[in-house]
Design a protein around this motif. Structure first.
Motif, PDB file in Angstrom:
ATOM      1  N   ASP A 123       0.819  -1.202   0.000  1.00 44.37           N
ATOM      2  CA  ASP A 123       0.000   0.000   0.000  1.00 44.37           C
ATOM      3  C   ASP A 123       0.860   1.263   0.000  1.00 44.37           C
ATOM      4  OD1 ASP A 123      -2.028  -1.753   0.017  1.00 44.37           O
ATOM      5  OD2 ASP A 123      -2.728  -1.363   2.035  1.00 44.37           O
ATOM      6  N   ARG A 124       2.148   1.085  -0.263  1.00 42.84           N
ATOM      7  CA  ARG A 124       3.059   2.228  -0.374  1.00 42.84           C
ATOM      8  C   ARG A 124       3.014   2.765  -1.794  1.00 42.84           C
ATOM      9  NH1 ARG A 124       8.092   3.003  -2.502  1.00 42.84           N
ATOM     10  NH2 ARG A 124       8.188   0.803  -3.111  1.00 42.84           N
ATOM     11  N   PRO A 125       2.729   4.061  -1.965  1.00 44.49           N
ATOM     12  CA  PRO A 125       2.724   4.618  -3.321  1.00 44.49           C
ATOM     13  C   PRO A 125       4.128   4.662  -3.900  1.00 44.49           C
ATOM     14  CG  PRO A 125       2.420   6.363  -1.695  1.00 44.49           C
ATOM     15  CD  PRO A 125       2.370   5.065  -0.943  1.00 44.49           C
ATOM     16  N   VAL A 126       4.335   3.999  -5.025  1.00 45.85           N
ATOM     17  CA  VAL A 126       5.670   3.936  -5.618  1.00 45.85           C
ATOM     18  C   VAL A 126       5.854   5.071  -6.620  1.00 45.85           C
ATOM     19  CG1 VAL A 126       5.743   1.436  -5.353  1.00 45.85           C
ATOM     20  CG2 VAL A 126       4.959   2.410  -7.514  1.00 45.85           C
ATOM     21  N   ASP A 127       7.109   5.408  -6.867  1.00 45.40           N
ATOM     22  CA  ASP A 127       7.473   6.366  -7.910  1.00 45.40           C
ATOM     23  C   ASP A 127       7.768   5.551  -9.162  1.00 45.40           C
ATOM     24  OD1 ASP A 127       8.996   8.037  -9.707  1.00 45.40           O
ATOM     25  OD2 ASP A 127       9.324   9.422  -8.035  1.00 45.40           O
ATOM     26  N   LEU A 128       6.858   5.567 -10.123  1.00 45.31           N
ATOM     27  CA  LEU A 128       6.990   4.717 -11.295  1.00 45.31           C
ATOM     28  C   LEU A 128       8.262   5.005 -12.067  1.00 45.31           C
ATOM     29  CD1 LEU A 128       3.898   4.426 -10.606  1.00 45.31           C
ATOM     30  CD2 LEU A 128       3.544   4.056 -13.054  1.00 45.31           C
ATOM     31  N   ILE A 129       8.601   6.272 -12.212  1.00 46.72           N
ATOM     32  CA  ILE A 129       9.774   6.636 -13.003  1.00 46.72           C
ATOM     33  C   ILE A 129      11.042   6.200 -12.300  1.00 46.72           C
ATOM     34  CG2 ILE A 129      11.002   8.502 -14.131  1.00 46.72           C
ATOM     35  CD1 ILE A 129       8.232   7.994 -15.276  1.00 46.72           C
ATOM     36  N   GLU A 130      11.192   6.562 -11.031  1.00 45.02           N
ATOM     37  CA  GLU A 130      12.416   6.273 -10.297  1.00 45.02           C
ATOM     38  C   GLU A 130      12.606   4.784 -10.045  1.00 45.02           C
ATOM     39  OE1 GLU A 130      14.932   8.236  -9.454  1.00 45.02           O
ATOM     40  OE2 GLU A 130      13.929   9.817 -10.581  1.00 45.02           O
ATOM     41  N   GLU A 131      11.502   4.043  -9.868  1.00 49.90           N
ATOM     42  CA  GLU A 131      11.601   2.632  -9.504  1.00 49.90           C
ATOM     43  C   GLU A 131      11.422   1.697 -10.696  1.00 49.90           C
ATOM     44  OE1 GLU A 131       9.624   1.586  -5.786  1.00 49.90           O
ATOM     45  OE2 GLU A 131       9.387   3.723  -5.341  1.00 49.90           O
ATOM     46  N   GLY A 132      11.294   2.258 -11.889  1.00 47.36           N
ATOM     47  CA  GLY A 132      11.227   1.427 -13.083  1.00 47.36           C
ATOM     48  C   GLY A 132       9.977   0.594 -13.195  1.00 47.36           C
ATOM     49  N   VAL A 133       8.856   1.086 -12.661  1.00 46.65           N
ATOM     50  CA  VAL A 133       7.582   0.362 -12.714  1.00 46.65           C
ATOM     51  C   VAL A 133       6.825   0.787 -13.974  1.00 46.65           C
ATOM     52  CG1 VAL A 133       5.367   0.005 -11.545  1.00 46.65           C
ATOM     53  CG2 VAL A 133       7.477   0.149 -10.207  1.00 46.65           C
ATOM     54  N   ASP A 134       6.278  -0.191 -14.684  1.00 50.58           N
ATOM     55  CA  ASP A 134       5.602   0.104 -15.953  1.00 50.58           C
ATOM     56  C   ASP A 134       4.232   0.732 -15.745  1.00 50.58           C
ATOM     57  OD1 ASP A 134       7.511  -0.987 -17.950  1.00 50.58           O
ATOM     58  OD2 ASP A 134       7.141  -2.856 -16.888  1.00 50.58           O
ATOM     59  N   CYS A 135       3.469   0.215 -14.777  1.00 52.89           N
ATOM     60  CA  CYS A 135       2.137   0.772 -14.525  1.00 52.89           C
ATOM     61  C   CYS A 135       1.703   0.396 -13.120  1.00 52.89           C
ATOM     62  CB  CYS A 135       1.117   0.286 -15.558  1.00 52.89           C
ATOM     63  SG  CYS A 135       0.899  -1.508 -15.624  1.00 52.89           S
ATOM     64  N   ALA A 136       0.724   1.131 -12.592  1.00 49.97           N
ATOM     65  CA  ALA A 136       0.242   0.882 -11.238  1.00 49.97           C
ATOM     66  C   ALA A 136      -1.261   1.091 -11.189  1.00 49.97           C
ATOM     67  CB  ALA A 136       0.939   1.813 -10.245  1.00 49.97           C
ATOM     68  N   ILE A 137      -1.920   0.343 -10.326  1.00 46.05           N
ATOM     69  CA  ILE A 137      -3.359   0.496 -10.091  1.00 46.05           C
ATOM     70  C   ILE A 137      -3.510   1.203  -8.761  1.00 46.05           C
ATOM     71  CG2 ILE A 137      -5.562  -0.682  -9.816  1.00 46.05           C
ATOM     72  CD1 ILE A 137      -4.292  -3.037 -11.402  1.00 46.05           C
ATOM     73  N   ARG A 138      -4.180   2.353  -8.773  1.00 49.55           N
ATOM     74  CA  ARG A 138      -4.272   3.191  -7.581  1.00 49.55           C
ATOM     75  C   ARG A 138      -5.706   3.614  -7.314  1.00 49.55           C
ATOM     76  NH1 ARG A 138       1.044   7.081  -8.611  1.00 49.55           N
ATOM     77  NH2 ARG A 138       2.603   5.565  -7.919  1.00 49.55           N
ATOM     78  N   GLY A 139      -6.050   3.644  -6.036  1.00 52.68           N
ATOM     79  CA  GLY A 139      -7.364   4.108  -5.626  1.00 52.68           C
ATOM     80  C   GLY A 139      -7.284   5.481  -5.010  1.00 52.68           C
ATOM     81  N   GLY A 140      -8.355   6.256  -5.145  1.00 48.67           N
ATOM     82  CA  GLY A 140      -8.410   7.587  -4.551  1.00 48.67           C
ATOM     83  C   GLY A 140      -8.018   8.670  -5.525  1.00 48.67           C
ATOM     84  N   ALA A 141      -8.027   9.896  -5.022  1.00 53.11           N
ATOM     85  CA  ALA A 141      -7.665  11.044  -5.854  1.00 53.11           C
ATOM     86  C   ALA A 141      -6.187  10.980  -6.199  1.00 53.11           C
ATOM     87  CB  ALA A 141      -7.980  12.340  -5.120  1.00 53.11           C
ATOM     88  N   LEU A 142      -5.854  11.350  -7.426  1.00 55.93           N
ATOM     89  CA  LEU A 142      -4.470  11.294  -7.889  1.00 55.93           C
ATOM     90  C   LEU A 142      -3.816  12.667  -7.798  1.00 55.93           C
ATOM     91  CD1 LEU A 142      -4.900   9.097 -11.095  1.00 55.93           C
ATOM     92  CD2 LEU A 142      -4.025   8.369  -8.873  1.00 55.93           C
ATOM     93  N   PRO A 143      -2.563  12.708  -7.333  1.00 53.95           N
ATOM     94  CA  PRO A 143      -1.849  13.987  -7.344  1.00 53.95           C
ATOM     95  C   PRO A 143      -1.483  14.376  -8.771  1.00 53.95           C
ATOM     96  CG  PRO A 143      -0.373  12.202  -6.709  1.00 53.95           C
ATOM     97  CD  PRO A 143      -1.745  11.601  -6.818  1.00 53.95           C
ATOM     98  N   ASP A 144      -1.259  15.658  -8.962  1.00 53.55           N
ATOM     99  CA  ASP A 144      -0.812  16.112 -10.286  1.00 53.55           C
ATOM    100  C   ASP A 144       0.551  15.504 -10.581  1.00 53.55           C
ATOM    101  OD1 ASP A 144      -3.070  17.654 -10.569  1.00 53.55           O
ATOM    102  OD2 ASP A 144      -2.135  19.442  -9.715  1.00 53.55           O
ATOM    103  N   SER A 145       0.700  14.937 -11.761  1.00 49.14           N
ATOM    104  CA  SER A 145       1.978  14.327 -12.126  1.00 49.14           C
ATOM    105  C   SER A 145       2.055  14.225 -13.636  1.00 49.14           C
ATOM    106  CB  SER A 145       2.111  12.940 -11.494  1.00 49.14           C
ATOM    107  OG  SER A 145       1.253  12.018 -12.138  1.00 49.14           O
ATOM    108  N   ALA A 146       3.200  13.718 -14.095  1.00 50.21           N
ATOM    109  CA  ALA A 146       3.397  13.537 -15.531  1.00 50.21           C
ATOM    110  C   ALA A 146       2.859  12.191 -16.001  1.00 50.21           C
ATOM    111  CB  ALA A 146       4.885  13.642 -15.863  1.00 50.21           C
ATOM    112  N   LEU A 147       2.210  11.449 -15.103  1.00 53.34           N
ATOM    113  CA  LEU A 147       1.688  10.136 -15.465  1.00 53.34           C
ATOM    114  C   LEU A 147       0.371  10.261 -16.223  1.00 53.34           C
ATOM    115  CD1 LEU A 147       2.262   8.235 -12.086  1.00 53.34           C
ATOM    116  CD2 LEU A 147       3.738   8.236 -14.104  1.00 53.34           C
ATOM    117  N   ILE A 148       0.125   9.305 -17.089  1.00 49.55           N
ATOM    118  CA  ILE A 148      -1.176   9.187 -17.736  1.00 49.55           C
ATOM    119  C   ILE A 148      -2.056   8.325 -16.841  1.00 49.55           C
ATOM    120  CG2 ILE A 148      -2.411   8.266 -19.730  1.00 49.55           C
ATOM    121  CD1 ILE A 148       0.022   8.890 -21.422  1.00 49.55           C
ATOM    122  N   ALA A 149      -3.268   8.767 -16.568  1.00 46.09           N
ATOM    123  CA  ALA A 149      -4.181   8.040 -15.690  1.00 46.09           C
ATOM    124  C   ALA A 149      -5.456   7.691 -16.453  1.00 46.09           C
ATOM    125  CB  ALA A 149      -4.520   8.882 -14.461  1.00 46.09           C
ATOM    126  N   ARG A 150      -5.851   6.445 -16.359  1.00 44.62           N
ATOM    127  CA  ARG A 150      -7.102   5.997 -16.961  1.00 44.62           C
ATOM    128  C   ARG A 150      -8.000   5.454 -15.860  1.00 44.62           C
ATOM    129  NH1 ARG A 150      -7.871   1.505 -21.817  1.00 44.62           N
ATOM    130  NH2 ARG A 150     -10.106   1.129 -21.482  1.00 44.62           N
TER     131      ARG A 150
END
Length: 299
Positions: A123-150
């Motif tokens: 349940d720790r929010p990861v940094d996709l760019i820094e940690e090399g994660v391709d995609c993540a499934i997240r619940g709740g409001a999203l912070p402003d970021s450079a990520l694409i969210a669907r």
């Protein structure tokens, strides 16, 4: 770079050599050559273990991104894009992993047998760019970021407890009755803040800090505490319903709902989205829409 990454992931030269089907001496020679070319020590070696240096850790993260870019470039030009392959790093909460993804993964692998998934469950929010994660499934409001969210679905919550707890402490009929109860709370792994409980009935909305006897930052531990009768909990409706049907849990405050939690799948903004990420995003979106409790509500 690929050999170095494999050594770090495997935690040693022997396991890395076995995974890559290379002689151990070749793996060792390639990493030594890399260190000589960079004029920096990447790994600490002892007779018992191999560990990464500070420079090696930083280089490892850069290697992950570079190798990912190389694979995506190759996939974008490949004639075999209908059969995507390779390692896919996904991150999600333990609850979504256990209750939604893992039960359906056999279907994904049947459809895409050449994709290997590394599924991070916390349940720790990861940094996709820094940690090399391709995609993540997240619940709740999203912070402003450079990520694409669907947005792929919603999660509703219900208030429940074991029948044994309710027989001992009584059954609340209004949210204000929670003041006389023991509740199990959830706190953010990132901020340490305990989440409020919310209740909605018609035009009436109540947001409150539930009186907690214990709080967790992991969905599995949270559920375990509730099933042990430690107190009331707010549980995702899709997870609670089977246990309510079996008599393990009992719902309370059924005439009070909760604000639906939006669920998104997020991924870095690349000009050429890799085939493996694309098919996984579509598969997850279809998976959520196939389950009535998780479906986006039609306008």
């Amino acid at each position: 770079m690929e050999v170095f990454v494999q050594v770090v992931d495997a935690g040693g030269f022997t396991r890395a050599a076995e995974a890559m089907q290379l002689p151990k001496a070749t793996v060792s020679t390639l990493v030594q050559g890399l260190e000589q070319a960079l004029d920096v020590k990447l790994l600490h070696r002892t007779t018992r273990q191999v560990s990464v240096t500070a420079d090696g850790a930083a280089y490892y993260e850069r290697c992950l991104r570079i190798l990912s870019d190389v694979r995506e470039a190759e996939e974008s030009l490949s004639r075999n894009r209908a059969n995507p392959s390779g390692r896919l790093r996904v991150d999600t909460t333990t609850g979504v992993a256990n209750d939604i993804l893992i039960p359906a993964l056999h279907e994904f692998f049947h459809r895409y047998p050449d994709i290997r998934i590394d599924l991070g469950c916390s349940d720790r929010p990861v940094d996709l760019i820094e940690e090399g994660v391709d995609c993540a499934i997240r619940g709740g409001a999203l912070p402003d970021s450079a990520l694409i969210a669907r947005r792929i679905g919603v999660i509703d919550f219900v208030t429940c407890a074991t029948p044994e707890y309710l027989d001992k402490h009584g059954r609340p009929t209004h949210p204000r009755d929670l003041a006389a109860h023991r509740c199990i709370n959830y706190f953010s792994s990132k901020t340490g803040k305990t989440y409020d409980w919310d209740f909605v009935r018609g035009d009436e909305t109540i947001v409150m800090a539930a009186p907690a006897c214990v709080a967790f930052n992991d969905a599995t531990a949270y559920l375990s505490a509730g099933m042990r009768g430690l107190g009331l909990m707010q549980l995702a409706s899709y997870a609670a319903e089977p246990m309510v049907a079996s008599g393990q849990l009992e719902m309370v405050l059924a005439d009070w709902g909760s604000a639906p939690l939006p669920v998104h799948i997020v991924y870095p903004q690349n000009r050429h989205l890799s085939a493996k990420v694309r098919v996984f995003v579509e598969w997850v979106a279809d998976l959520f829409q196939s389950q009535p409790r998780l479906q986006l509500k039609k306008p």
